[in-house]
Design a protein around this motif. Sequence first.
Motif, PDB file in Angstrom:
ATOM      1  N   ALA A 195       0.825  -1.210   0.000  1.00  0.00           N
ATOM      2  CA  ALA A 195       0.000   0.000   0.000  1.00  0.00           C
ATOM      3  C   ALA A 195       0.862   1.263   0.000  1.00  0.00           C
ATOM      4  N   ALA A 196       2.001   1.214   0.674  1.00  0.00           N
ATOM      5  CA  ALA A 196       2.895   2.377   0.754  1.00  0.00           C
ATOM      6  C   ALA A 196       3.880   2.417  -0.416  1.00  0.00           C
ATOM      7  N   ASN A 197       3.818   1.415  -1.295  1.00  0.00           N
ATOM      8  CA  ASN A 197       4.761   1.289  -2.407  1.00  0.00           C
ATOM      9  C   ASN A 197       6.203   1.285  -1.886  1.00  0.00           C
ATOM     10  N   ASP A 198       6.403   0.623  -0.739  1.00  0.00           N
ATOM     11  CA  ASP A 198       7.710   0.517  -0.112  1.00  0.00           C
ATOM     12  C   ASP A 198       8.414  -0.720  -0.670  1.00  0.00           C
ATOM     13  N   THR A 199       9.143  -0.517  -1.764  1.00  0.00           N
ATOM     14  CA  THR A 199       9.757  -1.632  -2.472  1.00  0.00           C
ATOM     15  C   THR A 199      10.743  -2.406  -1.597  1.00  0.00           C
ATOM     16  N   ALA A 200      11.519  -1.702  -0.793  1.00  0.00           N
ATOM     17  CA  ALA A 200      12.499  -2.374   0.069  1.00  0.00           C
ATOM     18  C   ALA A 200      11.805  -3.228   1.129  1.00  0.00           C
ATOM     19  N   SER A 257      10.459 -16.872 -17.739  1.00  0.00           N
ATOM     20  CA  SER A 257      10.852 -17.008 -16.341  1.00  0.00           C
ATOM     21  C   SER A 257      11.684 -15.799 -15.921  1.00  0.00           C
ATOM     22  N   LEU A 258      11.359 -15.250 -14.787  1.00  0.00           N
ATOM     23  CA  LEU A 258      12.105 -14.132 -14.214  1.00  0.00           C
ATOM     24  C   LEU A 258      12.667 -14.614 -12.887  1.00  0.00           C
ATOM     25  N   ARG A 259      13.982 -14.735 -12.818  1.00  0.00           N
ATOM     26  CA  ARG A 259      14.659 -15.194 -11.604  1.00  0.00           C
ATOM     27  C   ARG A 259      15.283 -13.985 -10.922  1.00  0.00           C
ATOM     28  N   VAL A 260      14.973 -13.839  -9.627  1.00  0.00           N
ATOM     29  CA  VAL A 260      15.462 -12.711  -8.840  1.00  0.00           C
ATOM     30  C   VAL A 260      16.311 -13.283  -7.713  1.00  0.00           C
ATOM     31  N   ALA A 261      17.584 -12.921  -7.697  1.00  0.00           N
ATOM     32  CA  ALA A 261      18.538 -13.530  -6.774  1.00  0.00           C
ATOM     33  C   ALA A 261      18.428 -13.021  -5.347  1.00  0.00           C
ATOM     34  N   ASP A 262      18.115 -11.719  -5.189  1.00  0.00           N
ATOM     35  CA  ASP A 262      18.154 -11.142  -3.844  1.00  0.00           C
ATOM     36  C   ASP A 262      17.262  -9.904  -3.774  1.00  0.00           C
ATOM     37  N   ALA A 263      17.199  -9.300  -2.591  1.00  0.00           N
ATOM     38  CA  ALA A 263      16.329  -8.147  -2.363  1.00  0.00           C
ATOM     39  C   ALA A 263      16.707  -6.965  -3.254  1.00  0.00           C
ATOM     40  N   GLU A 264      17.987  -6.761  -3.469  1.00  0.00           N
ATOM     41  CA  GLU A 264      18.432  -5.654  -4.320  1.00  0.00           C
ATOM     42  C   GLU A 264      17.896  -5.814  -5.749  1.00  0.00           C
ATOM     43  N   ALA A 265      17.976  -7.019  -6.279  1.00  0.00           N
ATOM     44  CA  ALA A 265      17.447  -7.290  -7.619  1.00  0.00           C
ATOM     45  C   ALA A 265      15.918  -7.174  -7.627  1.00  0.00           C
ATOM     46  N   PHE A 266      15.278  -7.595  -6.543  1.00  0.00           N
ATOM     47  CA  PHE A 266      13.818  -7.484  -6.452  1.00  0.00           C
ATOM     48  C   PHE A 266      13.395  -6.021  -6.546  1.00  0.00           C
ATOM     49  N   VAL A 267      14.076  -5.157  -5.834  1.00  0.00           N
ATOM     50  CA  VAL A 267      13.749  -3.726  -5.865  1.00  0.00           C
ATOM     51  C   VAL A 267      13.908  -3.182  -7.293  1.00  0.00           C
ATOM     52  N   ARG A 268      14.981  -3.588  -7.970  1.00  0.00           N
ATOM     53  CA  ARG A 268      15.191  -3.138  -9.361  1.00  0.00           C
ATOM     54  C   ARG A 268      14.064  -3.608 -10.278  1.00  0.00           C
ATOM     55  N   GLU A 269      13.563  -4.814 -10.046  1.00  0.00           N
ATOM     56  CA  GLU A 269      12.524  -5.408 -10.910  1.00  0.00           C
ATOM     57  C   GLU A 269      11.106  -5.222 -10.345  1.00  0.00           C
ATOM     58  N   TYR A 270      10.985  -4.435  -9.301  1.00  0.00           N
ATOM     59  CA  TYR A 270       9.715  -4.323  -8.569  1.00  0.00           C
ATOM     60  C   TYR A 270       8.519  -4.055  -9.483  1.00  0.00           C
ATOM     61  N   ASP A 271       8.625  -3.097 -10.378  1.00  0.00           N
ATOM     62  CA  ASP A 271       7.478  -2.750 -11.227  1.00  0.00           C
ATOM     63  C   ASP A 271       7.094  -3.874 -12.181  1.00  0.00           C
ATOM     64  N   ARG A 272       8.036  -4.701 -12.569  1.00  0.00           N
ATOM     65  CA  ARG A 272       7.719  -5.862 -13.411  1.00  0.00           C
ATOM     66  C   ARG A 272       7.072  -6.968 -12.588  1.00  0.00           C
ATOM     67  N   ILE A 273       7.498  -7.093 -11.335  1.00  0.00           N
ATOM     68  CA  ILE A 273       7.007  -8.168 -10.479  1.00  0.00           C
ATOM     69  C   ILE A 273       5.668  -7.791  -9.841  1.00  0.00           C
ATOM     70  N   MET A 274       5.620  -6.618  -9.235  1.00  0.00           N
ATOM     71  CA  MET A 274       4.424  -6.179  -8.511  1.00  0.00           C
ATOM     72  C   MET A 274       3.551  -5.365  -9.464  1.00  0.00           C
ATOM     73  N   THR A 275       2.870  -6.075 -10.343  1.00  0.00           N
ATOM     74  CA  THR A 275       2.004  -5.416 -11.306  1.00  0.00           C
ATOM     75  C   THR A 275       0.797  -4.824 -10.581  1.00  0.00           C
ATOM     76  N   PRO A 276       0.111  -3.862 -11.194  1.00  0.00           N
ATOM     77  CA  PRO A 276      -1.074  -3.292 -10.538  1.00  0.00           C
ATOM     78  C   PRO A 276      -2.112  -4.331 -10.105  1.00  0.00           C
ATOM     79  N   PRO A 277      -2.432  -5.355 -10.931  1.00  0.00           N
ATOM     80  CA  PRO A 277      -3.416  -6.338 -10.450  1.00  0.00           C
ATOM     81  C   PRO A 277      -2.935  -7.126  -9.230  1.00  0.00           C
ATOM     82  N   ILE A 278      -1.643  -7.451  -9.174  1.00  0.00           N
ATOM     83  CA  ILE A 278      -1.114  -8.179  -8.022  1.00  0.00           C
ATOM     84  C   ILE A 278      -1.152  -7.281  -6.788  1.00  0.00           C
ATOM     85  N   ALA A 279      -0.716  -6.034  -6.945  1.00  0.00           N
ATOM     86  CA  ALA A 279      -0.743  -5.085  -5.822  1.00  0.00           C
ATOM     87  C   ALA A 279      -2.166  -4.893  -5.312  1.00  0.00           C
ATOM     88  N   GLU A 280      -3.123  -4.760  -6.209  1.00  0.00           N
ATOM     89  CA  GLU A 280      -4.523  -4.578  -5.798  1.00  0.00           C
ATOM     90  C   GLU A 280      -5.046  -5.791  -5.046  1.00  0.00           C
TER      91      GLU A 280
END
Length: 178
Positions: A83-88, A106-129
């Motif tokens: 809800a806060a769009n707090d990627t970290a 397939s999208l493989r994310v190794a760690d939290a740093e990579a997750f933050v970089r890919e956040y918008d691809r991973i946390m799409t609006p429908p998933i966030a909702e």
Amino acid sequence: MKTPIAALAVLWLAACTPATPDPAASTPEATPAGSVADAVPAAPASVAEVVDDPLAVNQAIDEVLGDHVRYEAVIRQLQRAVAANDTAAVAALVNYPFVTVRDGESLRVADAEAFVREYDRIMTPPIAEAIKRQKYSQLMVNYKGVMFGNGEAWVNGICKDDACKDVDVRVVALQPTS
């Protein structure tokens, strides 16, 4: 004799088995070693009944997965962070390596740093909702974890010991369902 909640948990388990395999669903290779689940869960084919009872959810988590207090804390943290769009903060709740499918690949994310970089691809609006709208009292629970929405997000315990007595509760799947 089964209690009504135990019977309900069995109903939830039955309702969560996909009618047919989803080729786009994650494969067992996507599940981290030591995960409580056999594979990243797919969305259920249908849910027979939506229960609106936080005590029933707590009891189902206790019976099927373990200590509901730990699960509830992660679920609430995830909802607040999304809800806060707090990627970290979201990244800190995910189990790594994290694997999902986006745009058929397939999208493989190794760690939290990579997750933050890919956040918008991973946390799409429908998933966030789906995560933000999910009522705790209506969560679906089975042996593969706790499901948000129609399977857009899953939280489960990751075993820290051979007996799986000690677990870290983590986000194990973020996936499109349509």
